[in-house]
Design a protein around this motif. Structure first.
Motif, short mmCIF file in Angstrom:
data_model
loop_
_atom_site.label_atom_id
_atom_site.label_comp_id
_atom_site.label_asym_id
_atom_site.label_seq_id
_atom_site.Cartn_x
_atom_site.Cartn_y
_atom_site.Cartn_z
N ILE A 179 -0.45 -6.01 -0.69
CA ILE A 179 -0.07 -7.13 -1.43
C ILE A 179 -0.88 -8.21 -0.72
O ILE A 179 -1.20 -9.44 -1.63
CB ILE A 179 1.69 -7.57 -0.75
N ALA A 180 -1.36 -8.27 0.53
CA ALA A 180 -2.34 -9.27 1.31
C ALA A 180 -3.51 -9.13 0.35
O ALA A 180 -4.00 -10.26 0.14
CB ALA A 180 -2.46 -8.90 2.66
N LEU A 181 -3.99 -8.04 0.09
CA LEU A 181 -5.28 -8.00 -0.74
C LEU A 181 -4.98 -8.48 -2.08
O LEU A 181 -6.03 -9.04 -2.64
CB LEU A 181 -5.58 -6.50 -0.87
N ILE A 182 -3.75 -8.25 -2.91
CA ILE A 182 -3.72 -8.72 -4.19
C ILE A 182 -3.64 -10.53 -4.06
O ILE A 182 -4.22 -11.08 -4.84
CB ILE A 182 -2.39 -8.41 -4.69
N ARG A 183 -2.96 -10.80 -3.01
CA ARG A 183 -3.10 -12.37 -2.85
C ARG A 183 -4.55 -12.81 -2.48
O ARG A 183 -4.82 -13.76 -3.46
CB ARG A 183 -2.25 -12.88 -1.45
N GLU A 184 -5.41 -12.08 -1.65
CA GLU A 184 -6.63 -12.52 -1.61
C GLU A 184 -7.44 -12.40 -2.87
O GLU A 184 -8.22 -13.40 -3.25
CB GLU A 184 -7.43 -11.62 -0.64
N ARG A 185 -7.48 -11.20 -3.73
CA ARG A 185 -7.85 -11.42 -4.84
C ARG A 185 -7.49 -12.68 -5.76
O ARG A 185 -8.15 -13.09 -6.50
CB ARG A 185 -7.43 -9.82 -5.67
N MET A 186 -6.21 -12.93 -5.93
CA MET A 186 -5.83 -13.86 -6.74
C MET A 186 -6.44 -15.15 -6.36
O MET A 186 -6.75 -16.12 -7.30
CB MET A 186 -4.29 -14.06 -6.56
N LEU A 218 1.14 0.00 4.30
CA LEU A 218 0.17 -0.02 3.34
C LEU A 218 0.62 -1.06 2.21
O LEU A 218 -0.36 -1.75 1.69
CB LEU A 218 -0.02 1.60 2.82
N ASP A 219 1.91 -0.93 1.86
CA ASP A 219 2.25 -2.02 0.80
C ASP A 219 1.98 -3.35 1.31
O ASP A 219 1.59 -4.28 0.62
CB ASP A 219 3.96 -1.80 0.36
N GLY A 220 2.38 -3.73 2.49
CA GLY A 220 2.02 -4.96 3.00
C GLY A 220 0.45 -5.47 3.01
O GLY A 220 0.23 -6.64 2.55
N ARG A 221 -0.43 -4.42 3.31
CA ARG A 221 -1.78 -4.82 3.07
C ARG A 221 -2.32 -4.95 1.57
O ARG A 221 -3.06 -5.49 1.40
CB ARG A 221 -2.55 -3.46 3.99
#
Ligand code: PRE
Length: 183
Positions: A124-131, A119-122
């Motif tokens: 982090i990926a979502l946060i990068r996408e948001r950025m 879940l943390d990996g997902r």
């Protein structure tokens, strides 16, 4: 006594019918001469980060109507105990098979941690996408002569997270905004 924990709820006291638990309060290594100071106290103290989660500290005997004292996360600034924000229910695991709840504790914990890492990996990926999306919005606004920061929009985002996650949601939103637009 366990050195890793700095506080214990005294079960014996709770069983005797105390209206709230007593804590054996330890301050390891905080004094210059290196002695641990320990005291037994029913006094509410400033909650630590993990104690500020929704639902923490709903201690005390249930009231006649079955409700309990509001947790520290819902007491308002005047301390009158009126919930400031309704606490959202934690989301249930996606499926029981994803987080097994039977078997050896070590196996259950290892499996659940695997799921948490996933879940943390997902997240982090979502946060990068948001950025990336946020950078696109900011670049577009700057190119059109606007400013990088849009305060009204940030207020909306803070409210969104607070409504979804309670008070700590505000802090999370601030961290996300900092990641997306800098300090
Ligand atoms: O929504 C915008 O206008 C953005 O620029 C995106 C964003 C964000 O990351 O959510 C970033 C900076 C602004 O101050 C407000 C919000």
């Amino acid at each position: 006594m366990c050195a890793a924990k700095s506080r214990w709820h005294t079960r014996r006291h709770a069983l005797r019918g105390a209206s709230r638990p007593l804590y054996l309060w330890h301050r390891p290594g905080r004094v210059p001469w290196g002695v641990r100071r320990t005291s037994l106290t029913p006094t509410p103290f400033a909650p630590r980060a993990h104690e500020r989660r929704p639902g923490a500290f709903a201690w005390g005997r249930p009231r006649r109507d079955g409700s309990r004292r509001p947790s520290v996360t819902t007491r308002n600034a005047t301390g009158t105990g009126t919930p400031a924000t309704p606490e959202p229910e934690p989301a249930a695991p996606a499926s029981p098979a994803a987080v097994p709840d039977a078997g050896h504790p070590e196996a259950v914990i290892a499996a659940a941690r695997g799921r948490i890492d996933e879940l943390d990996g997902r997240i982090i990926a979502l946060i990068r996408e948001r950025m990336a999306v946020s950078a696109h919005v900011q670049r577009t606004r700057l190119a059109a002569g606007g400013r990088r920061v849009h305060l009204a929009r940030e207020m909306e985002i803070l409210r969104h997270y607070r409504e979804g996650l309670g008070r700590p949601g505000t802090q999370l939103a601030m961290t996300l905004l900092e990641l997306c637009r800098g300090r």
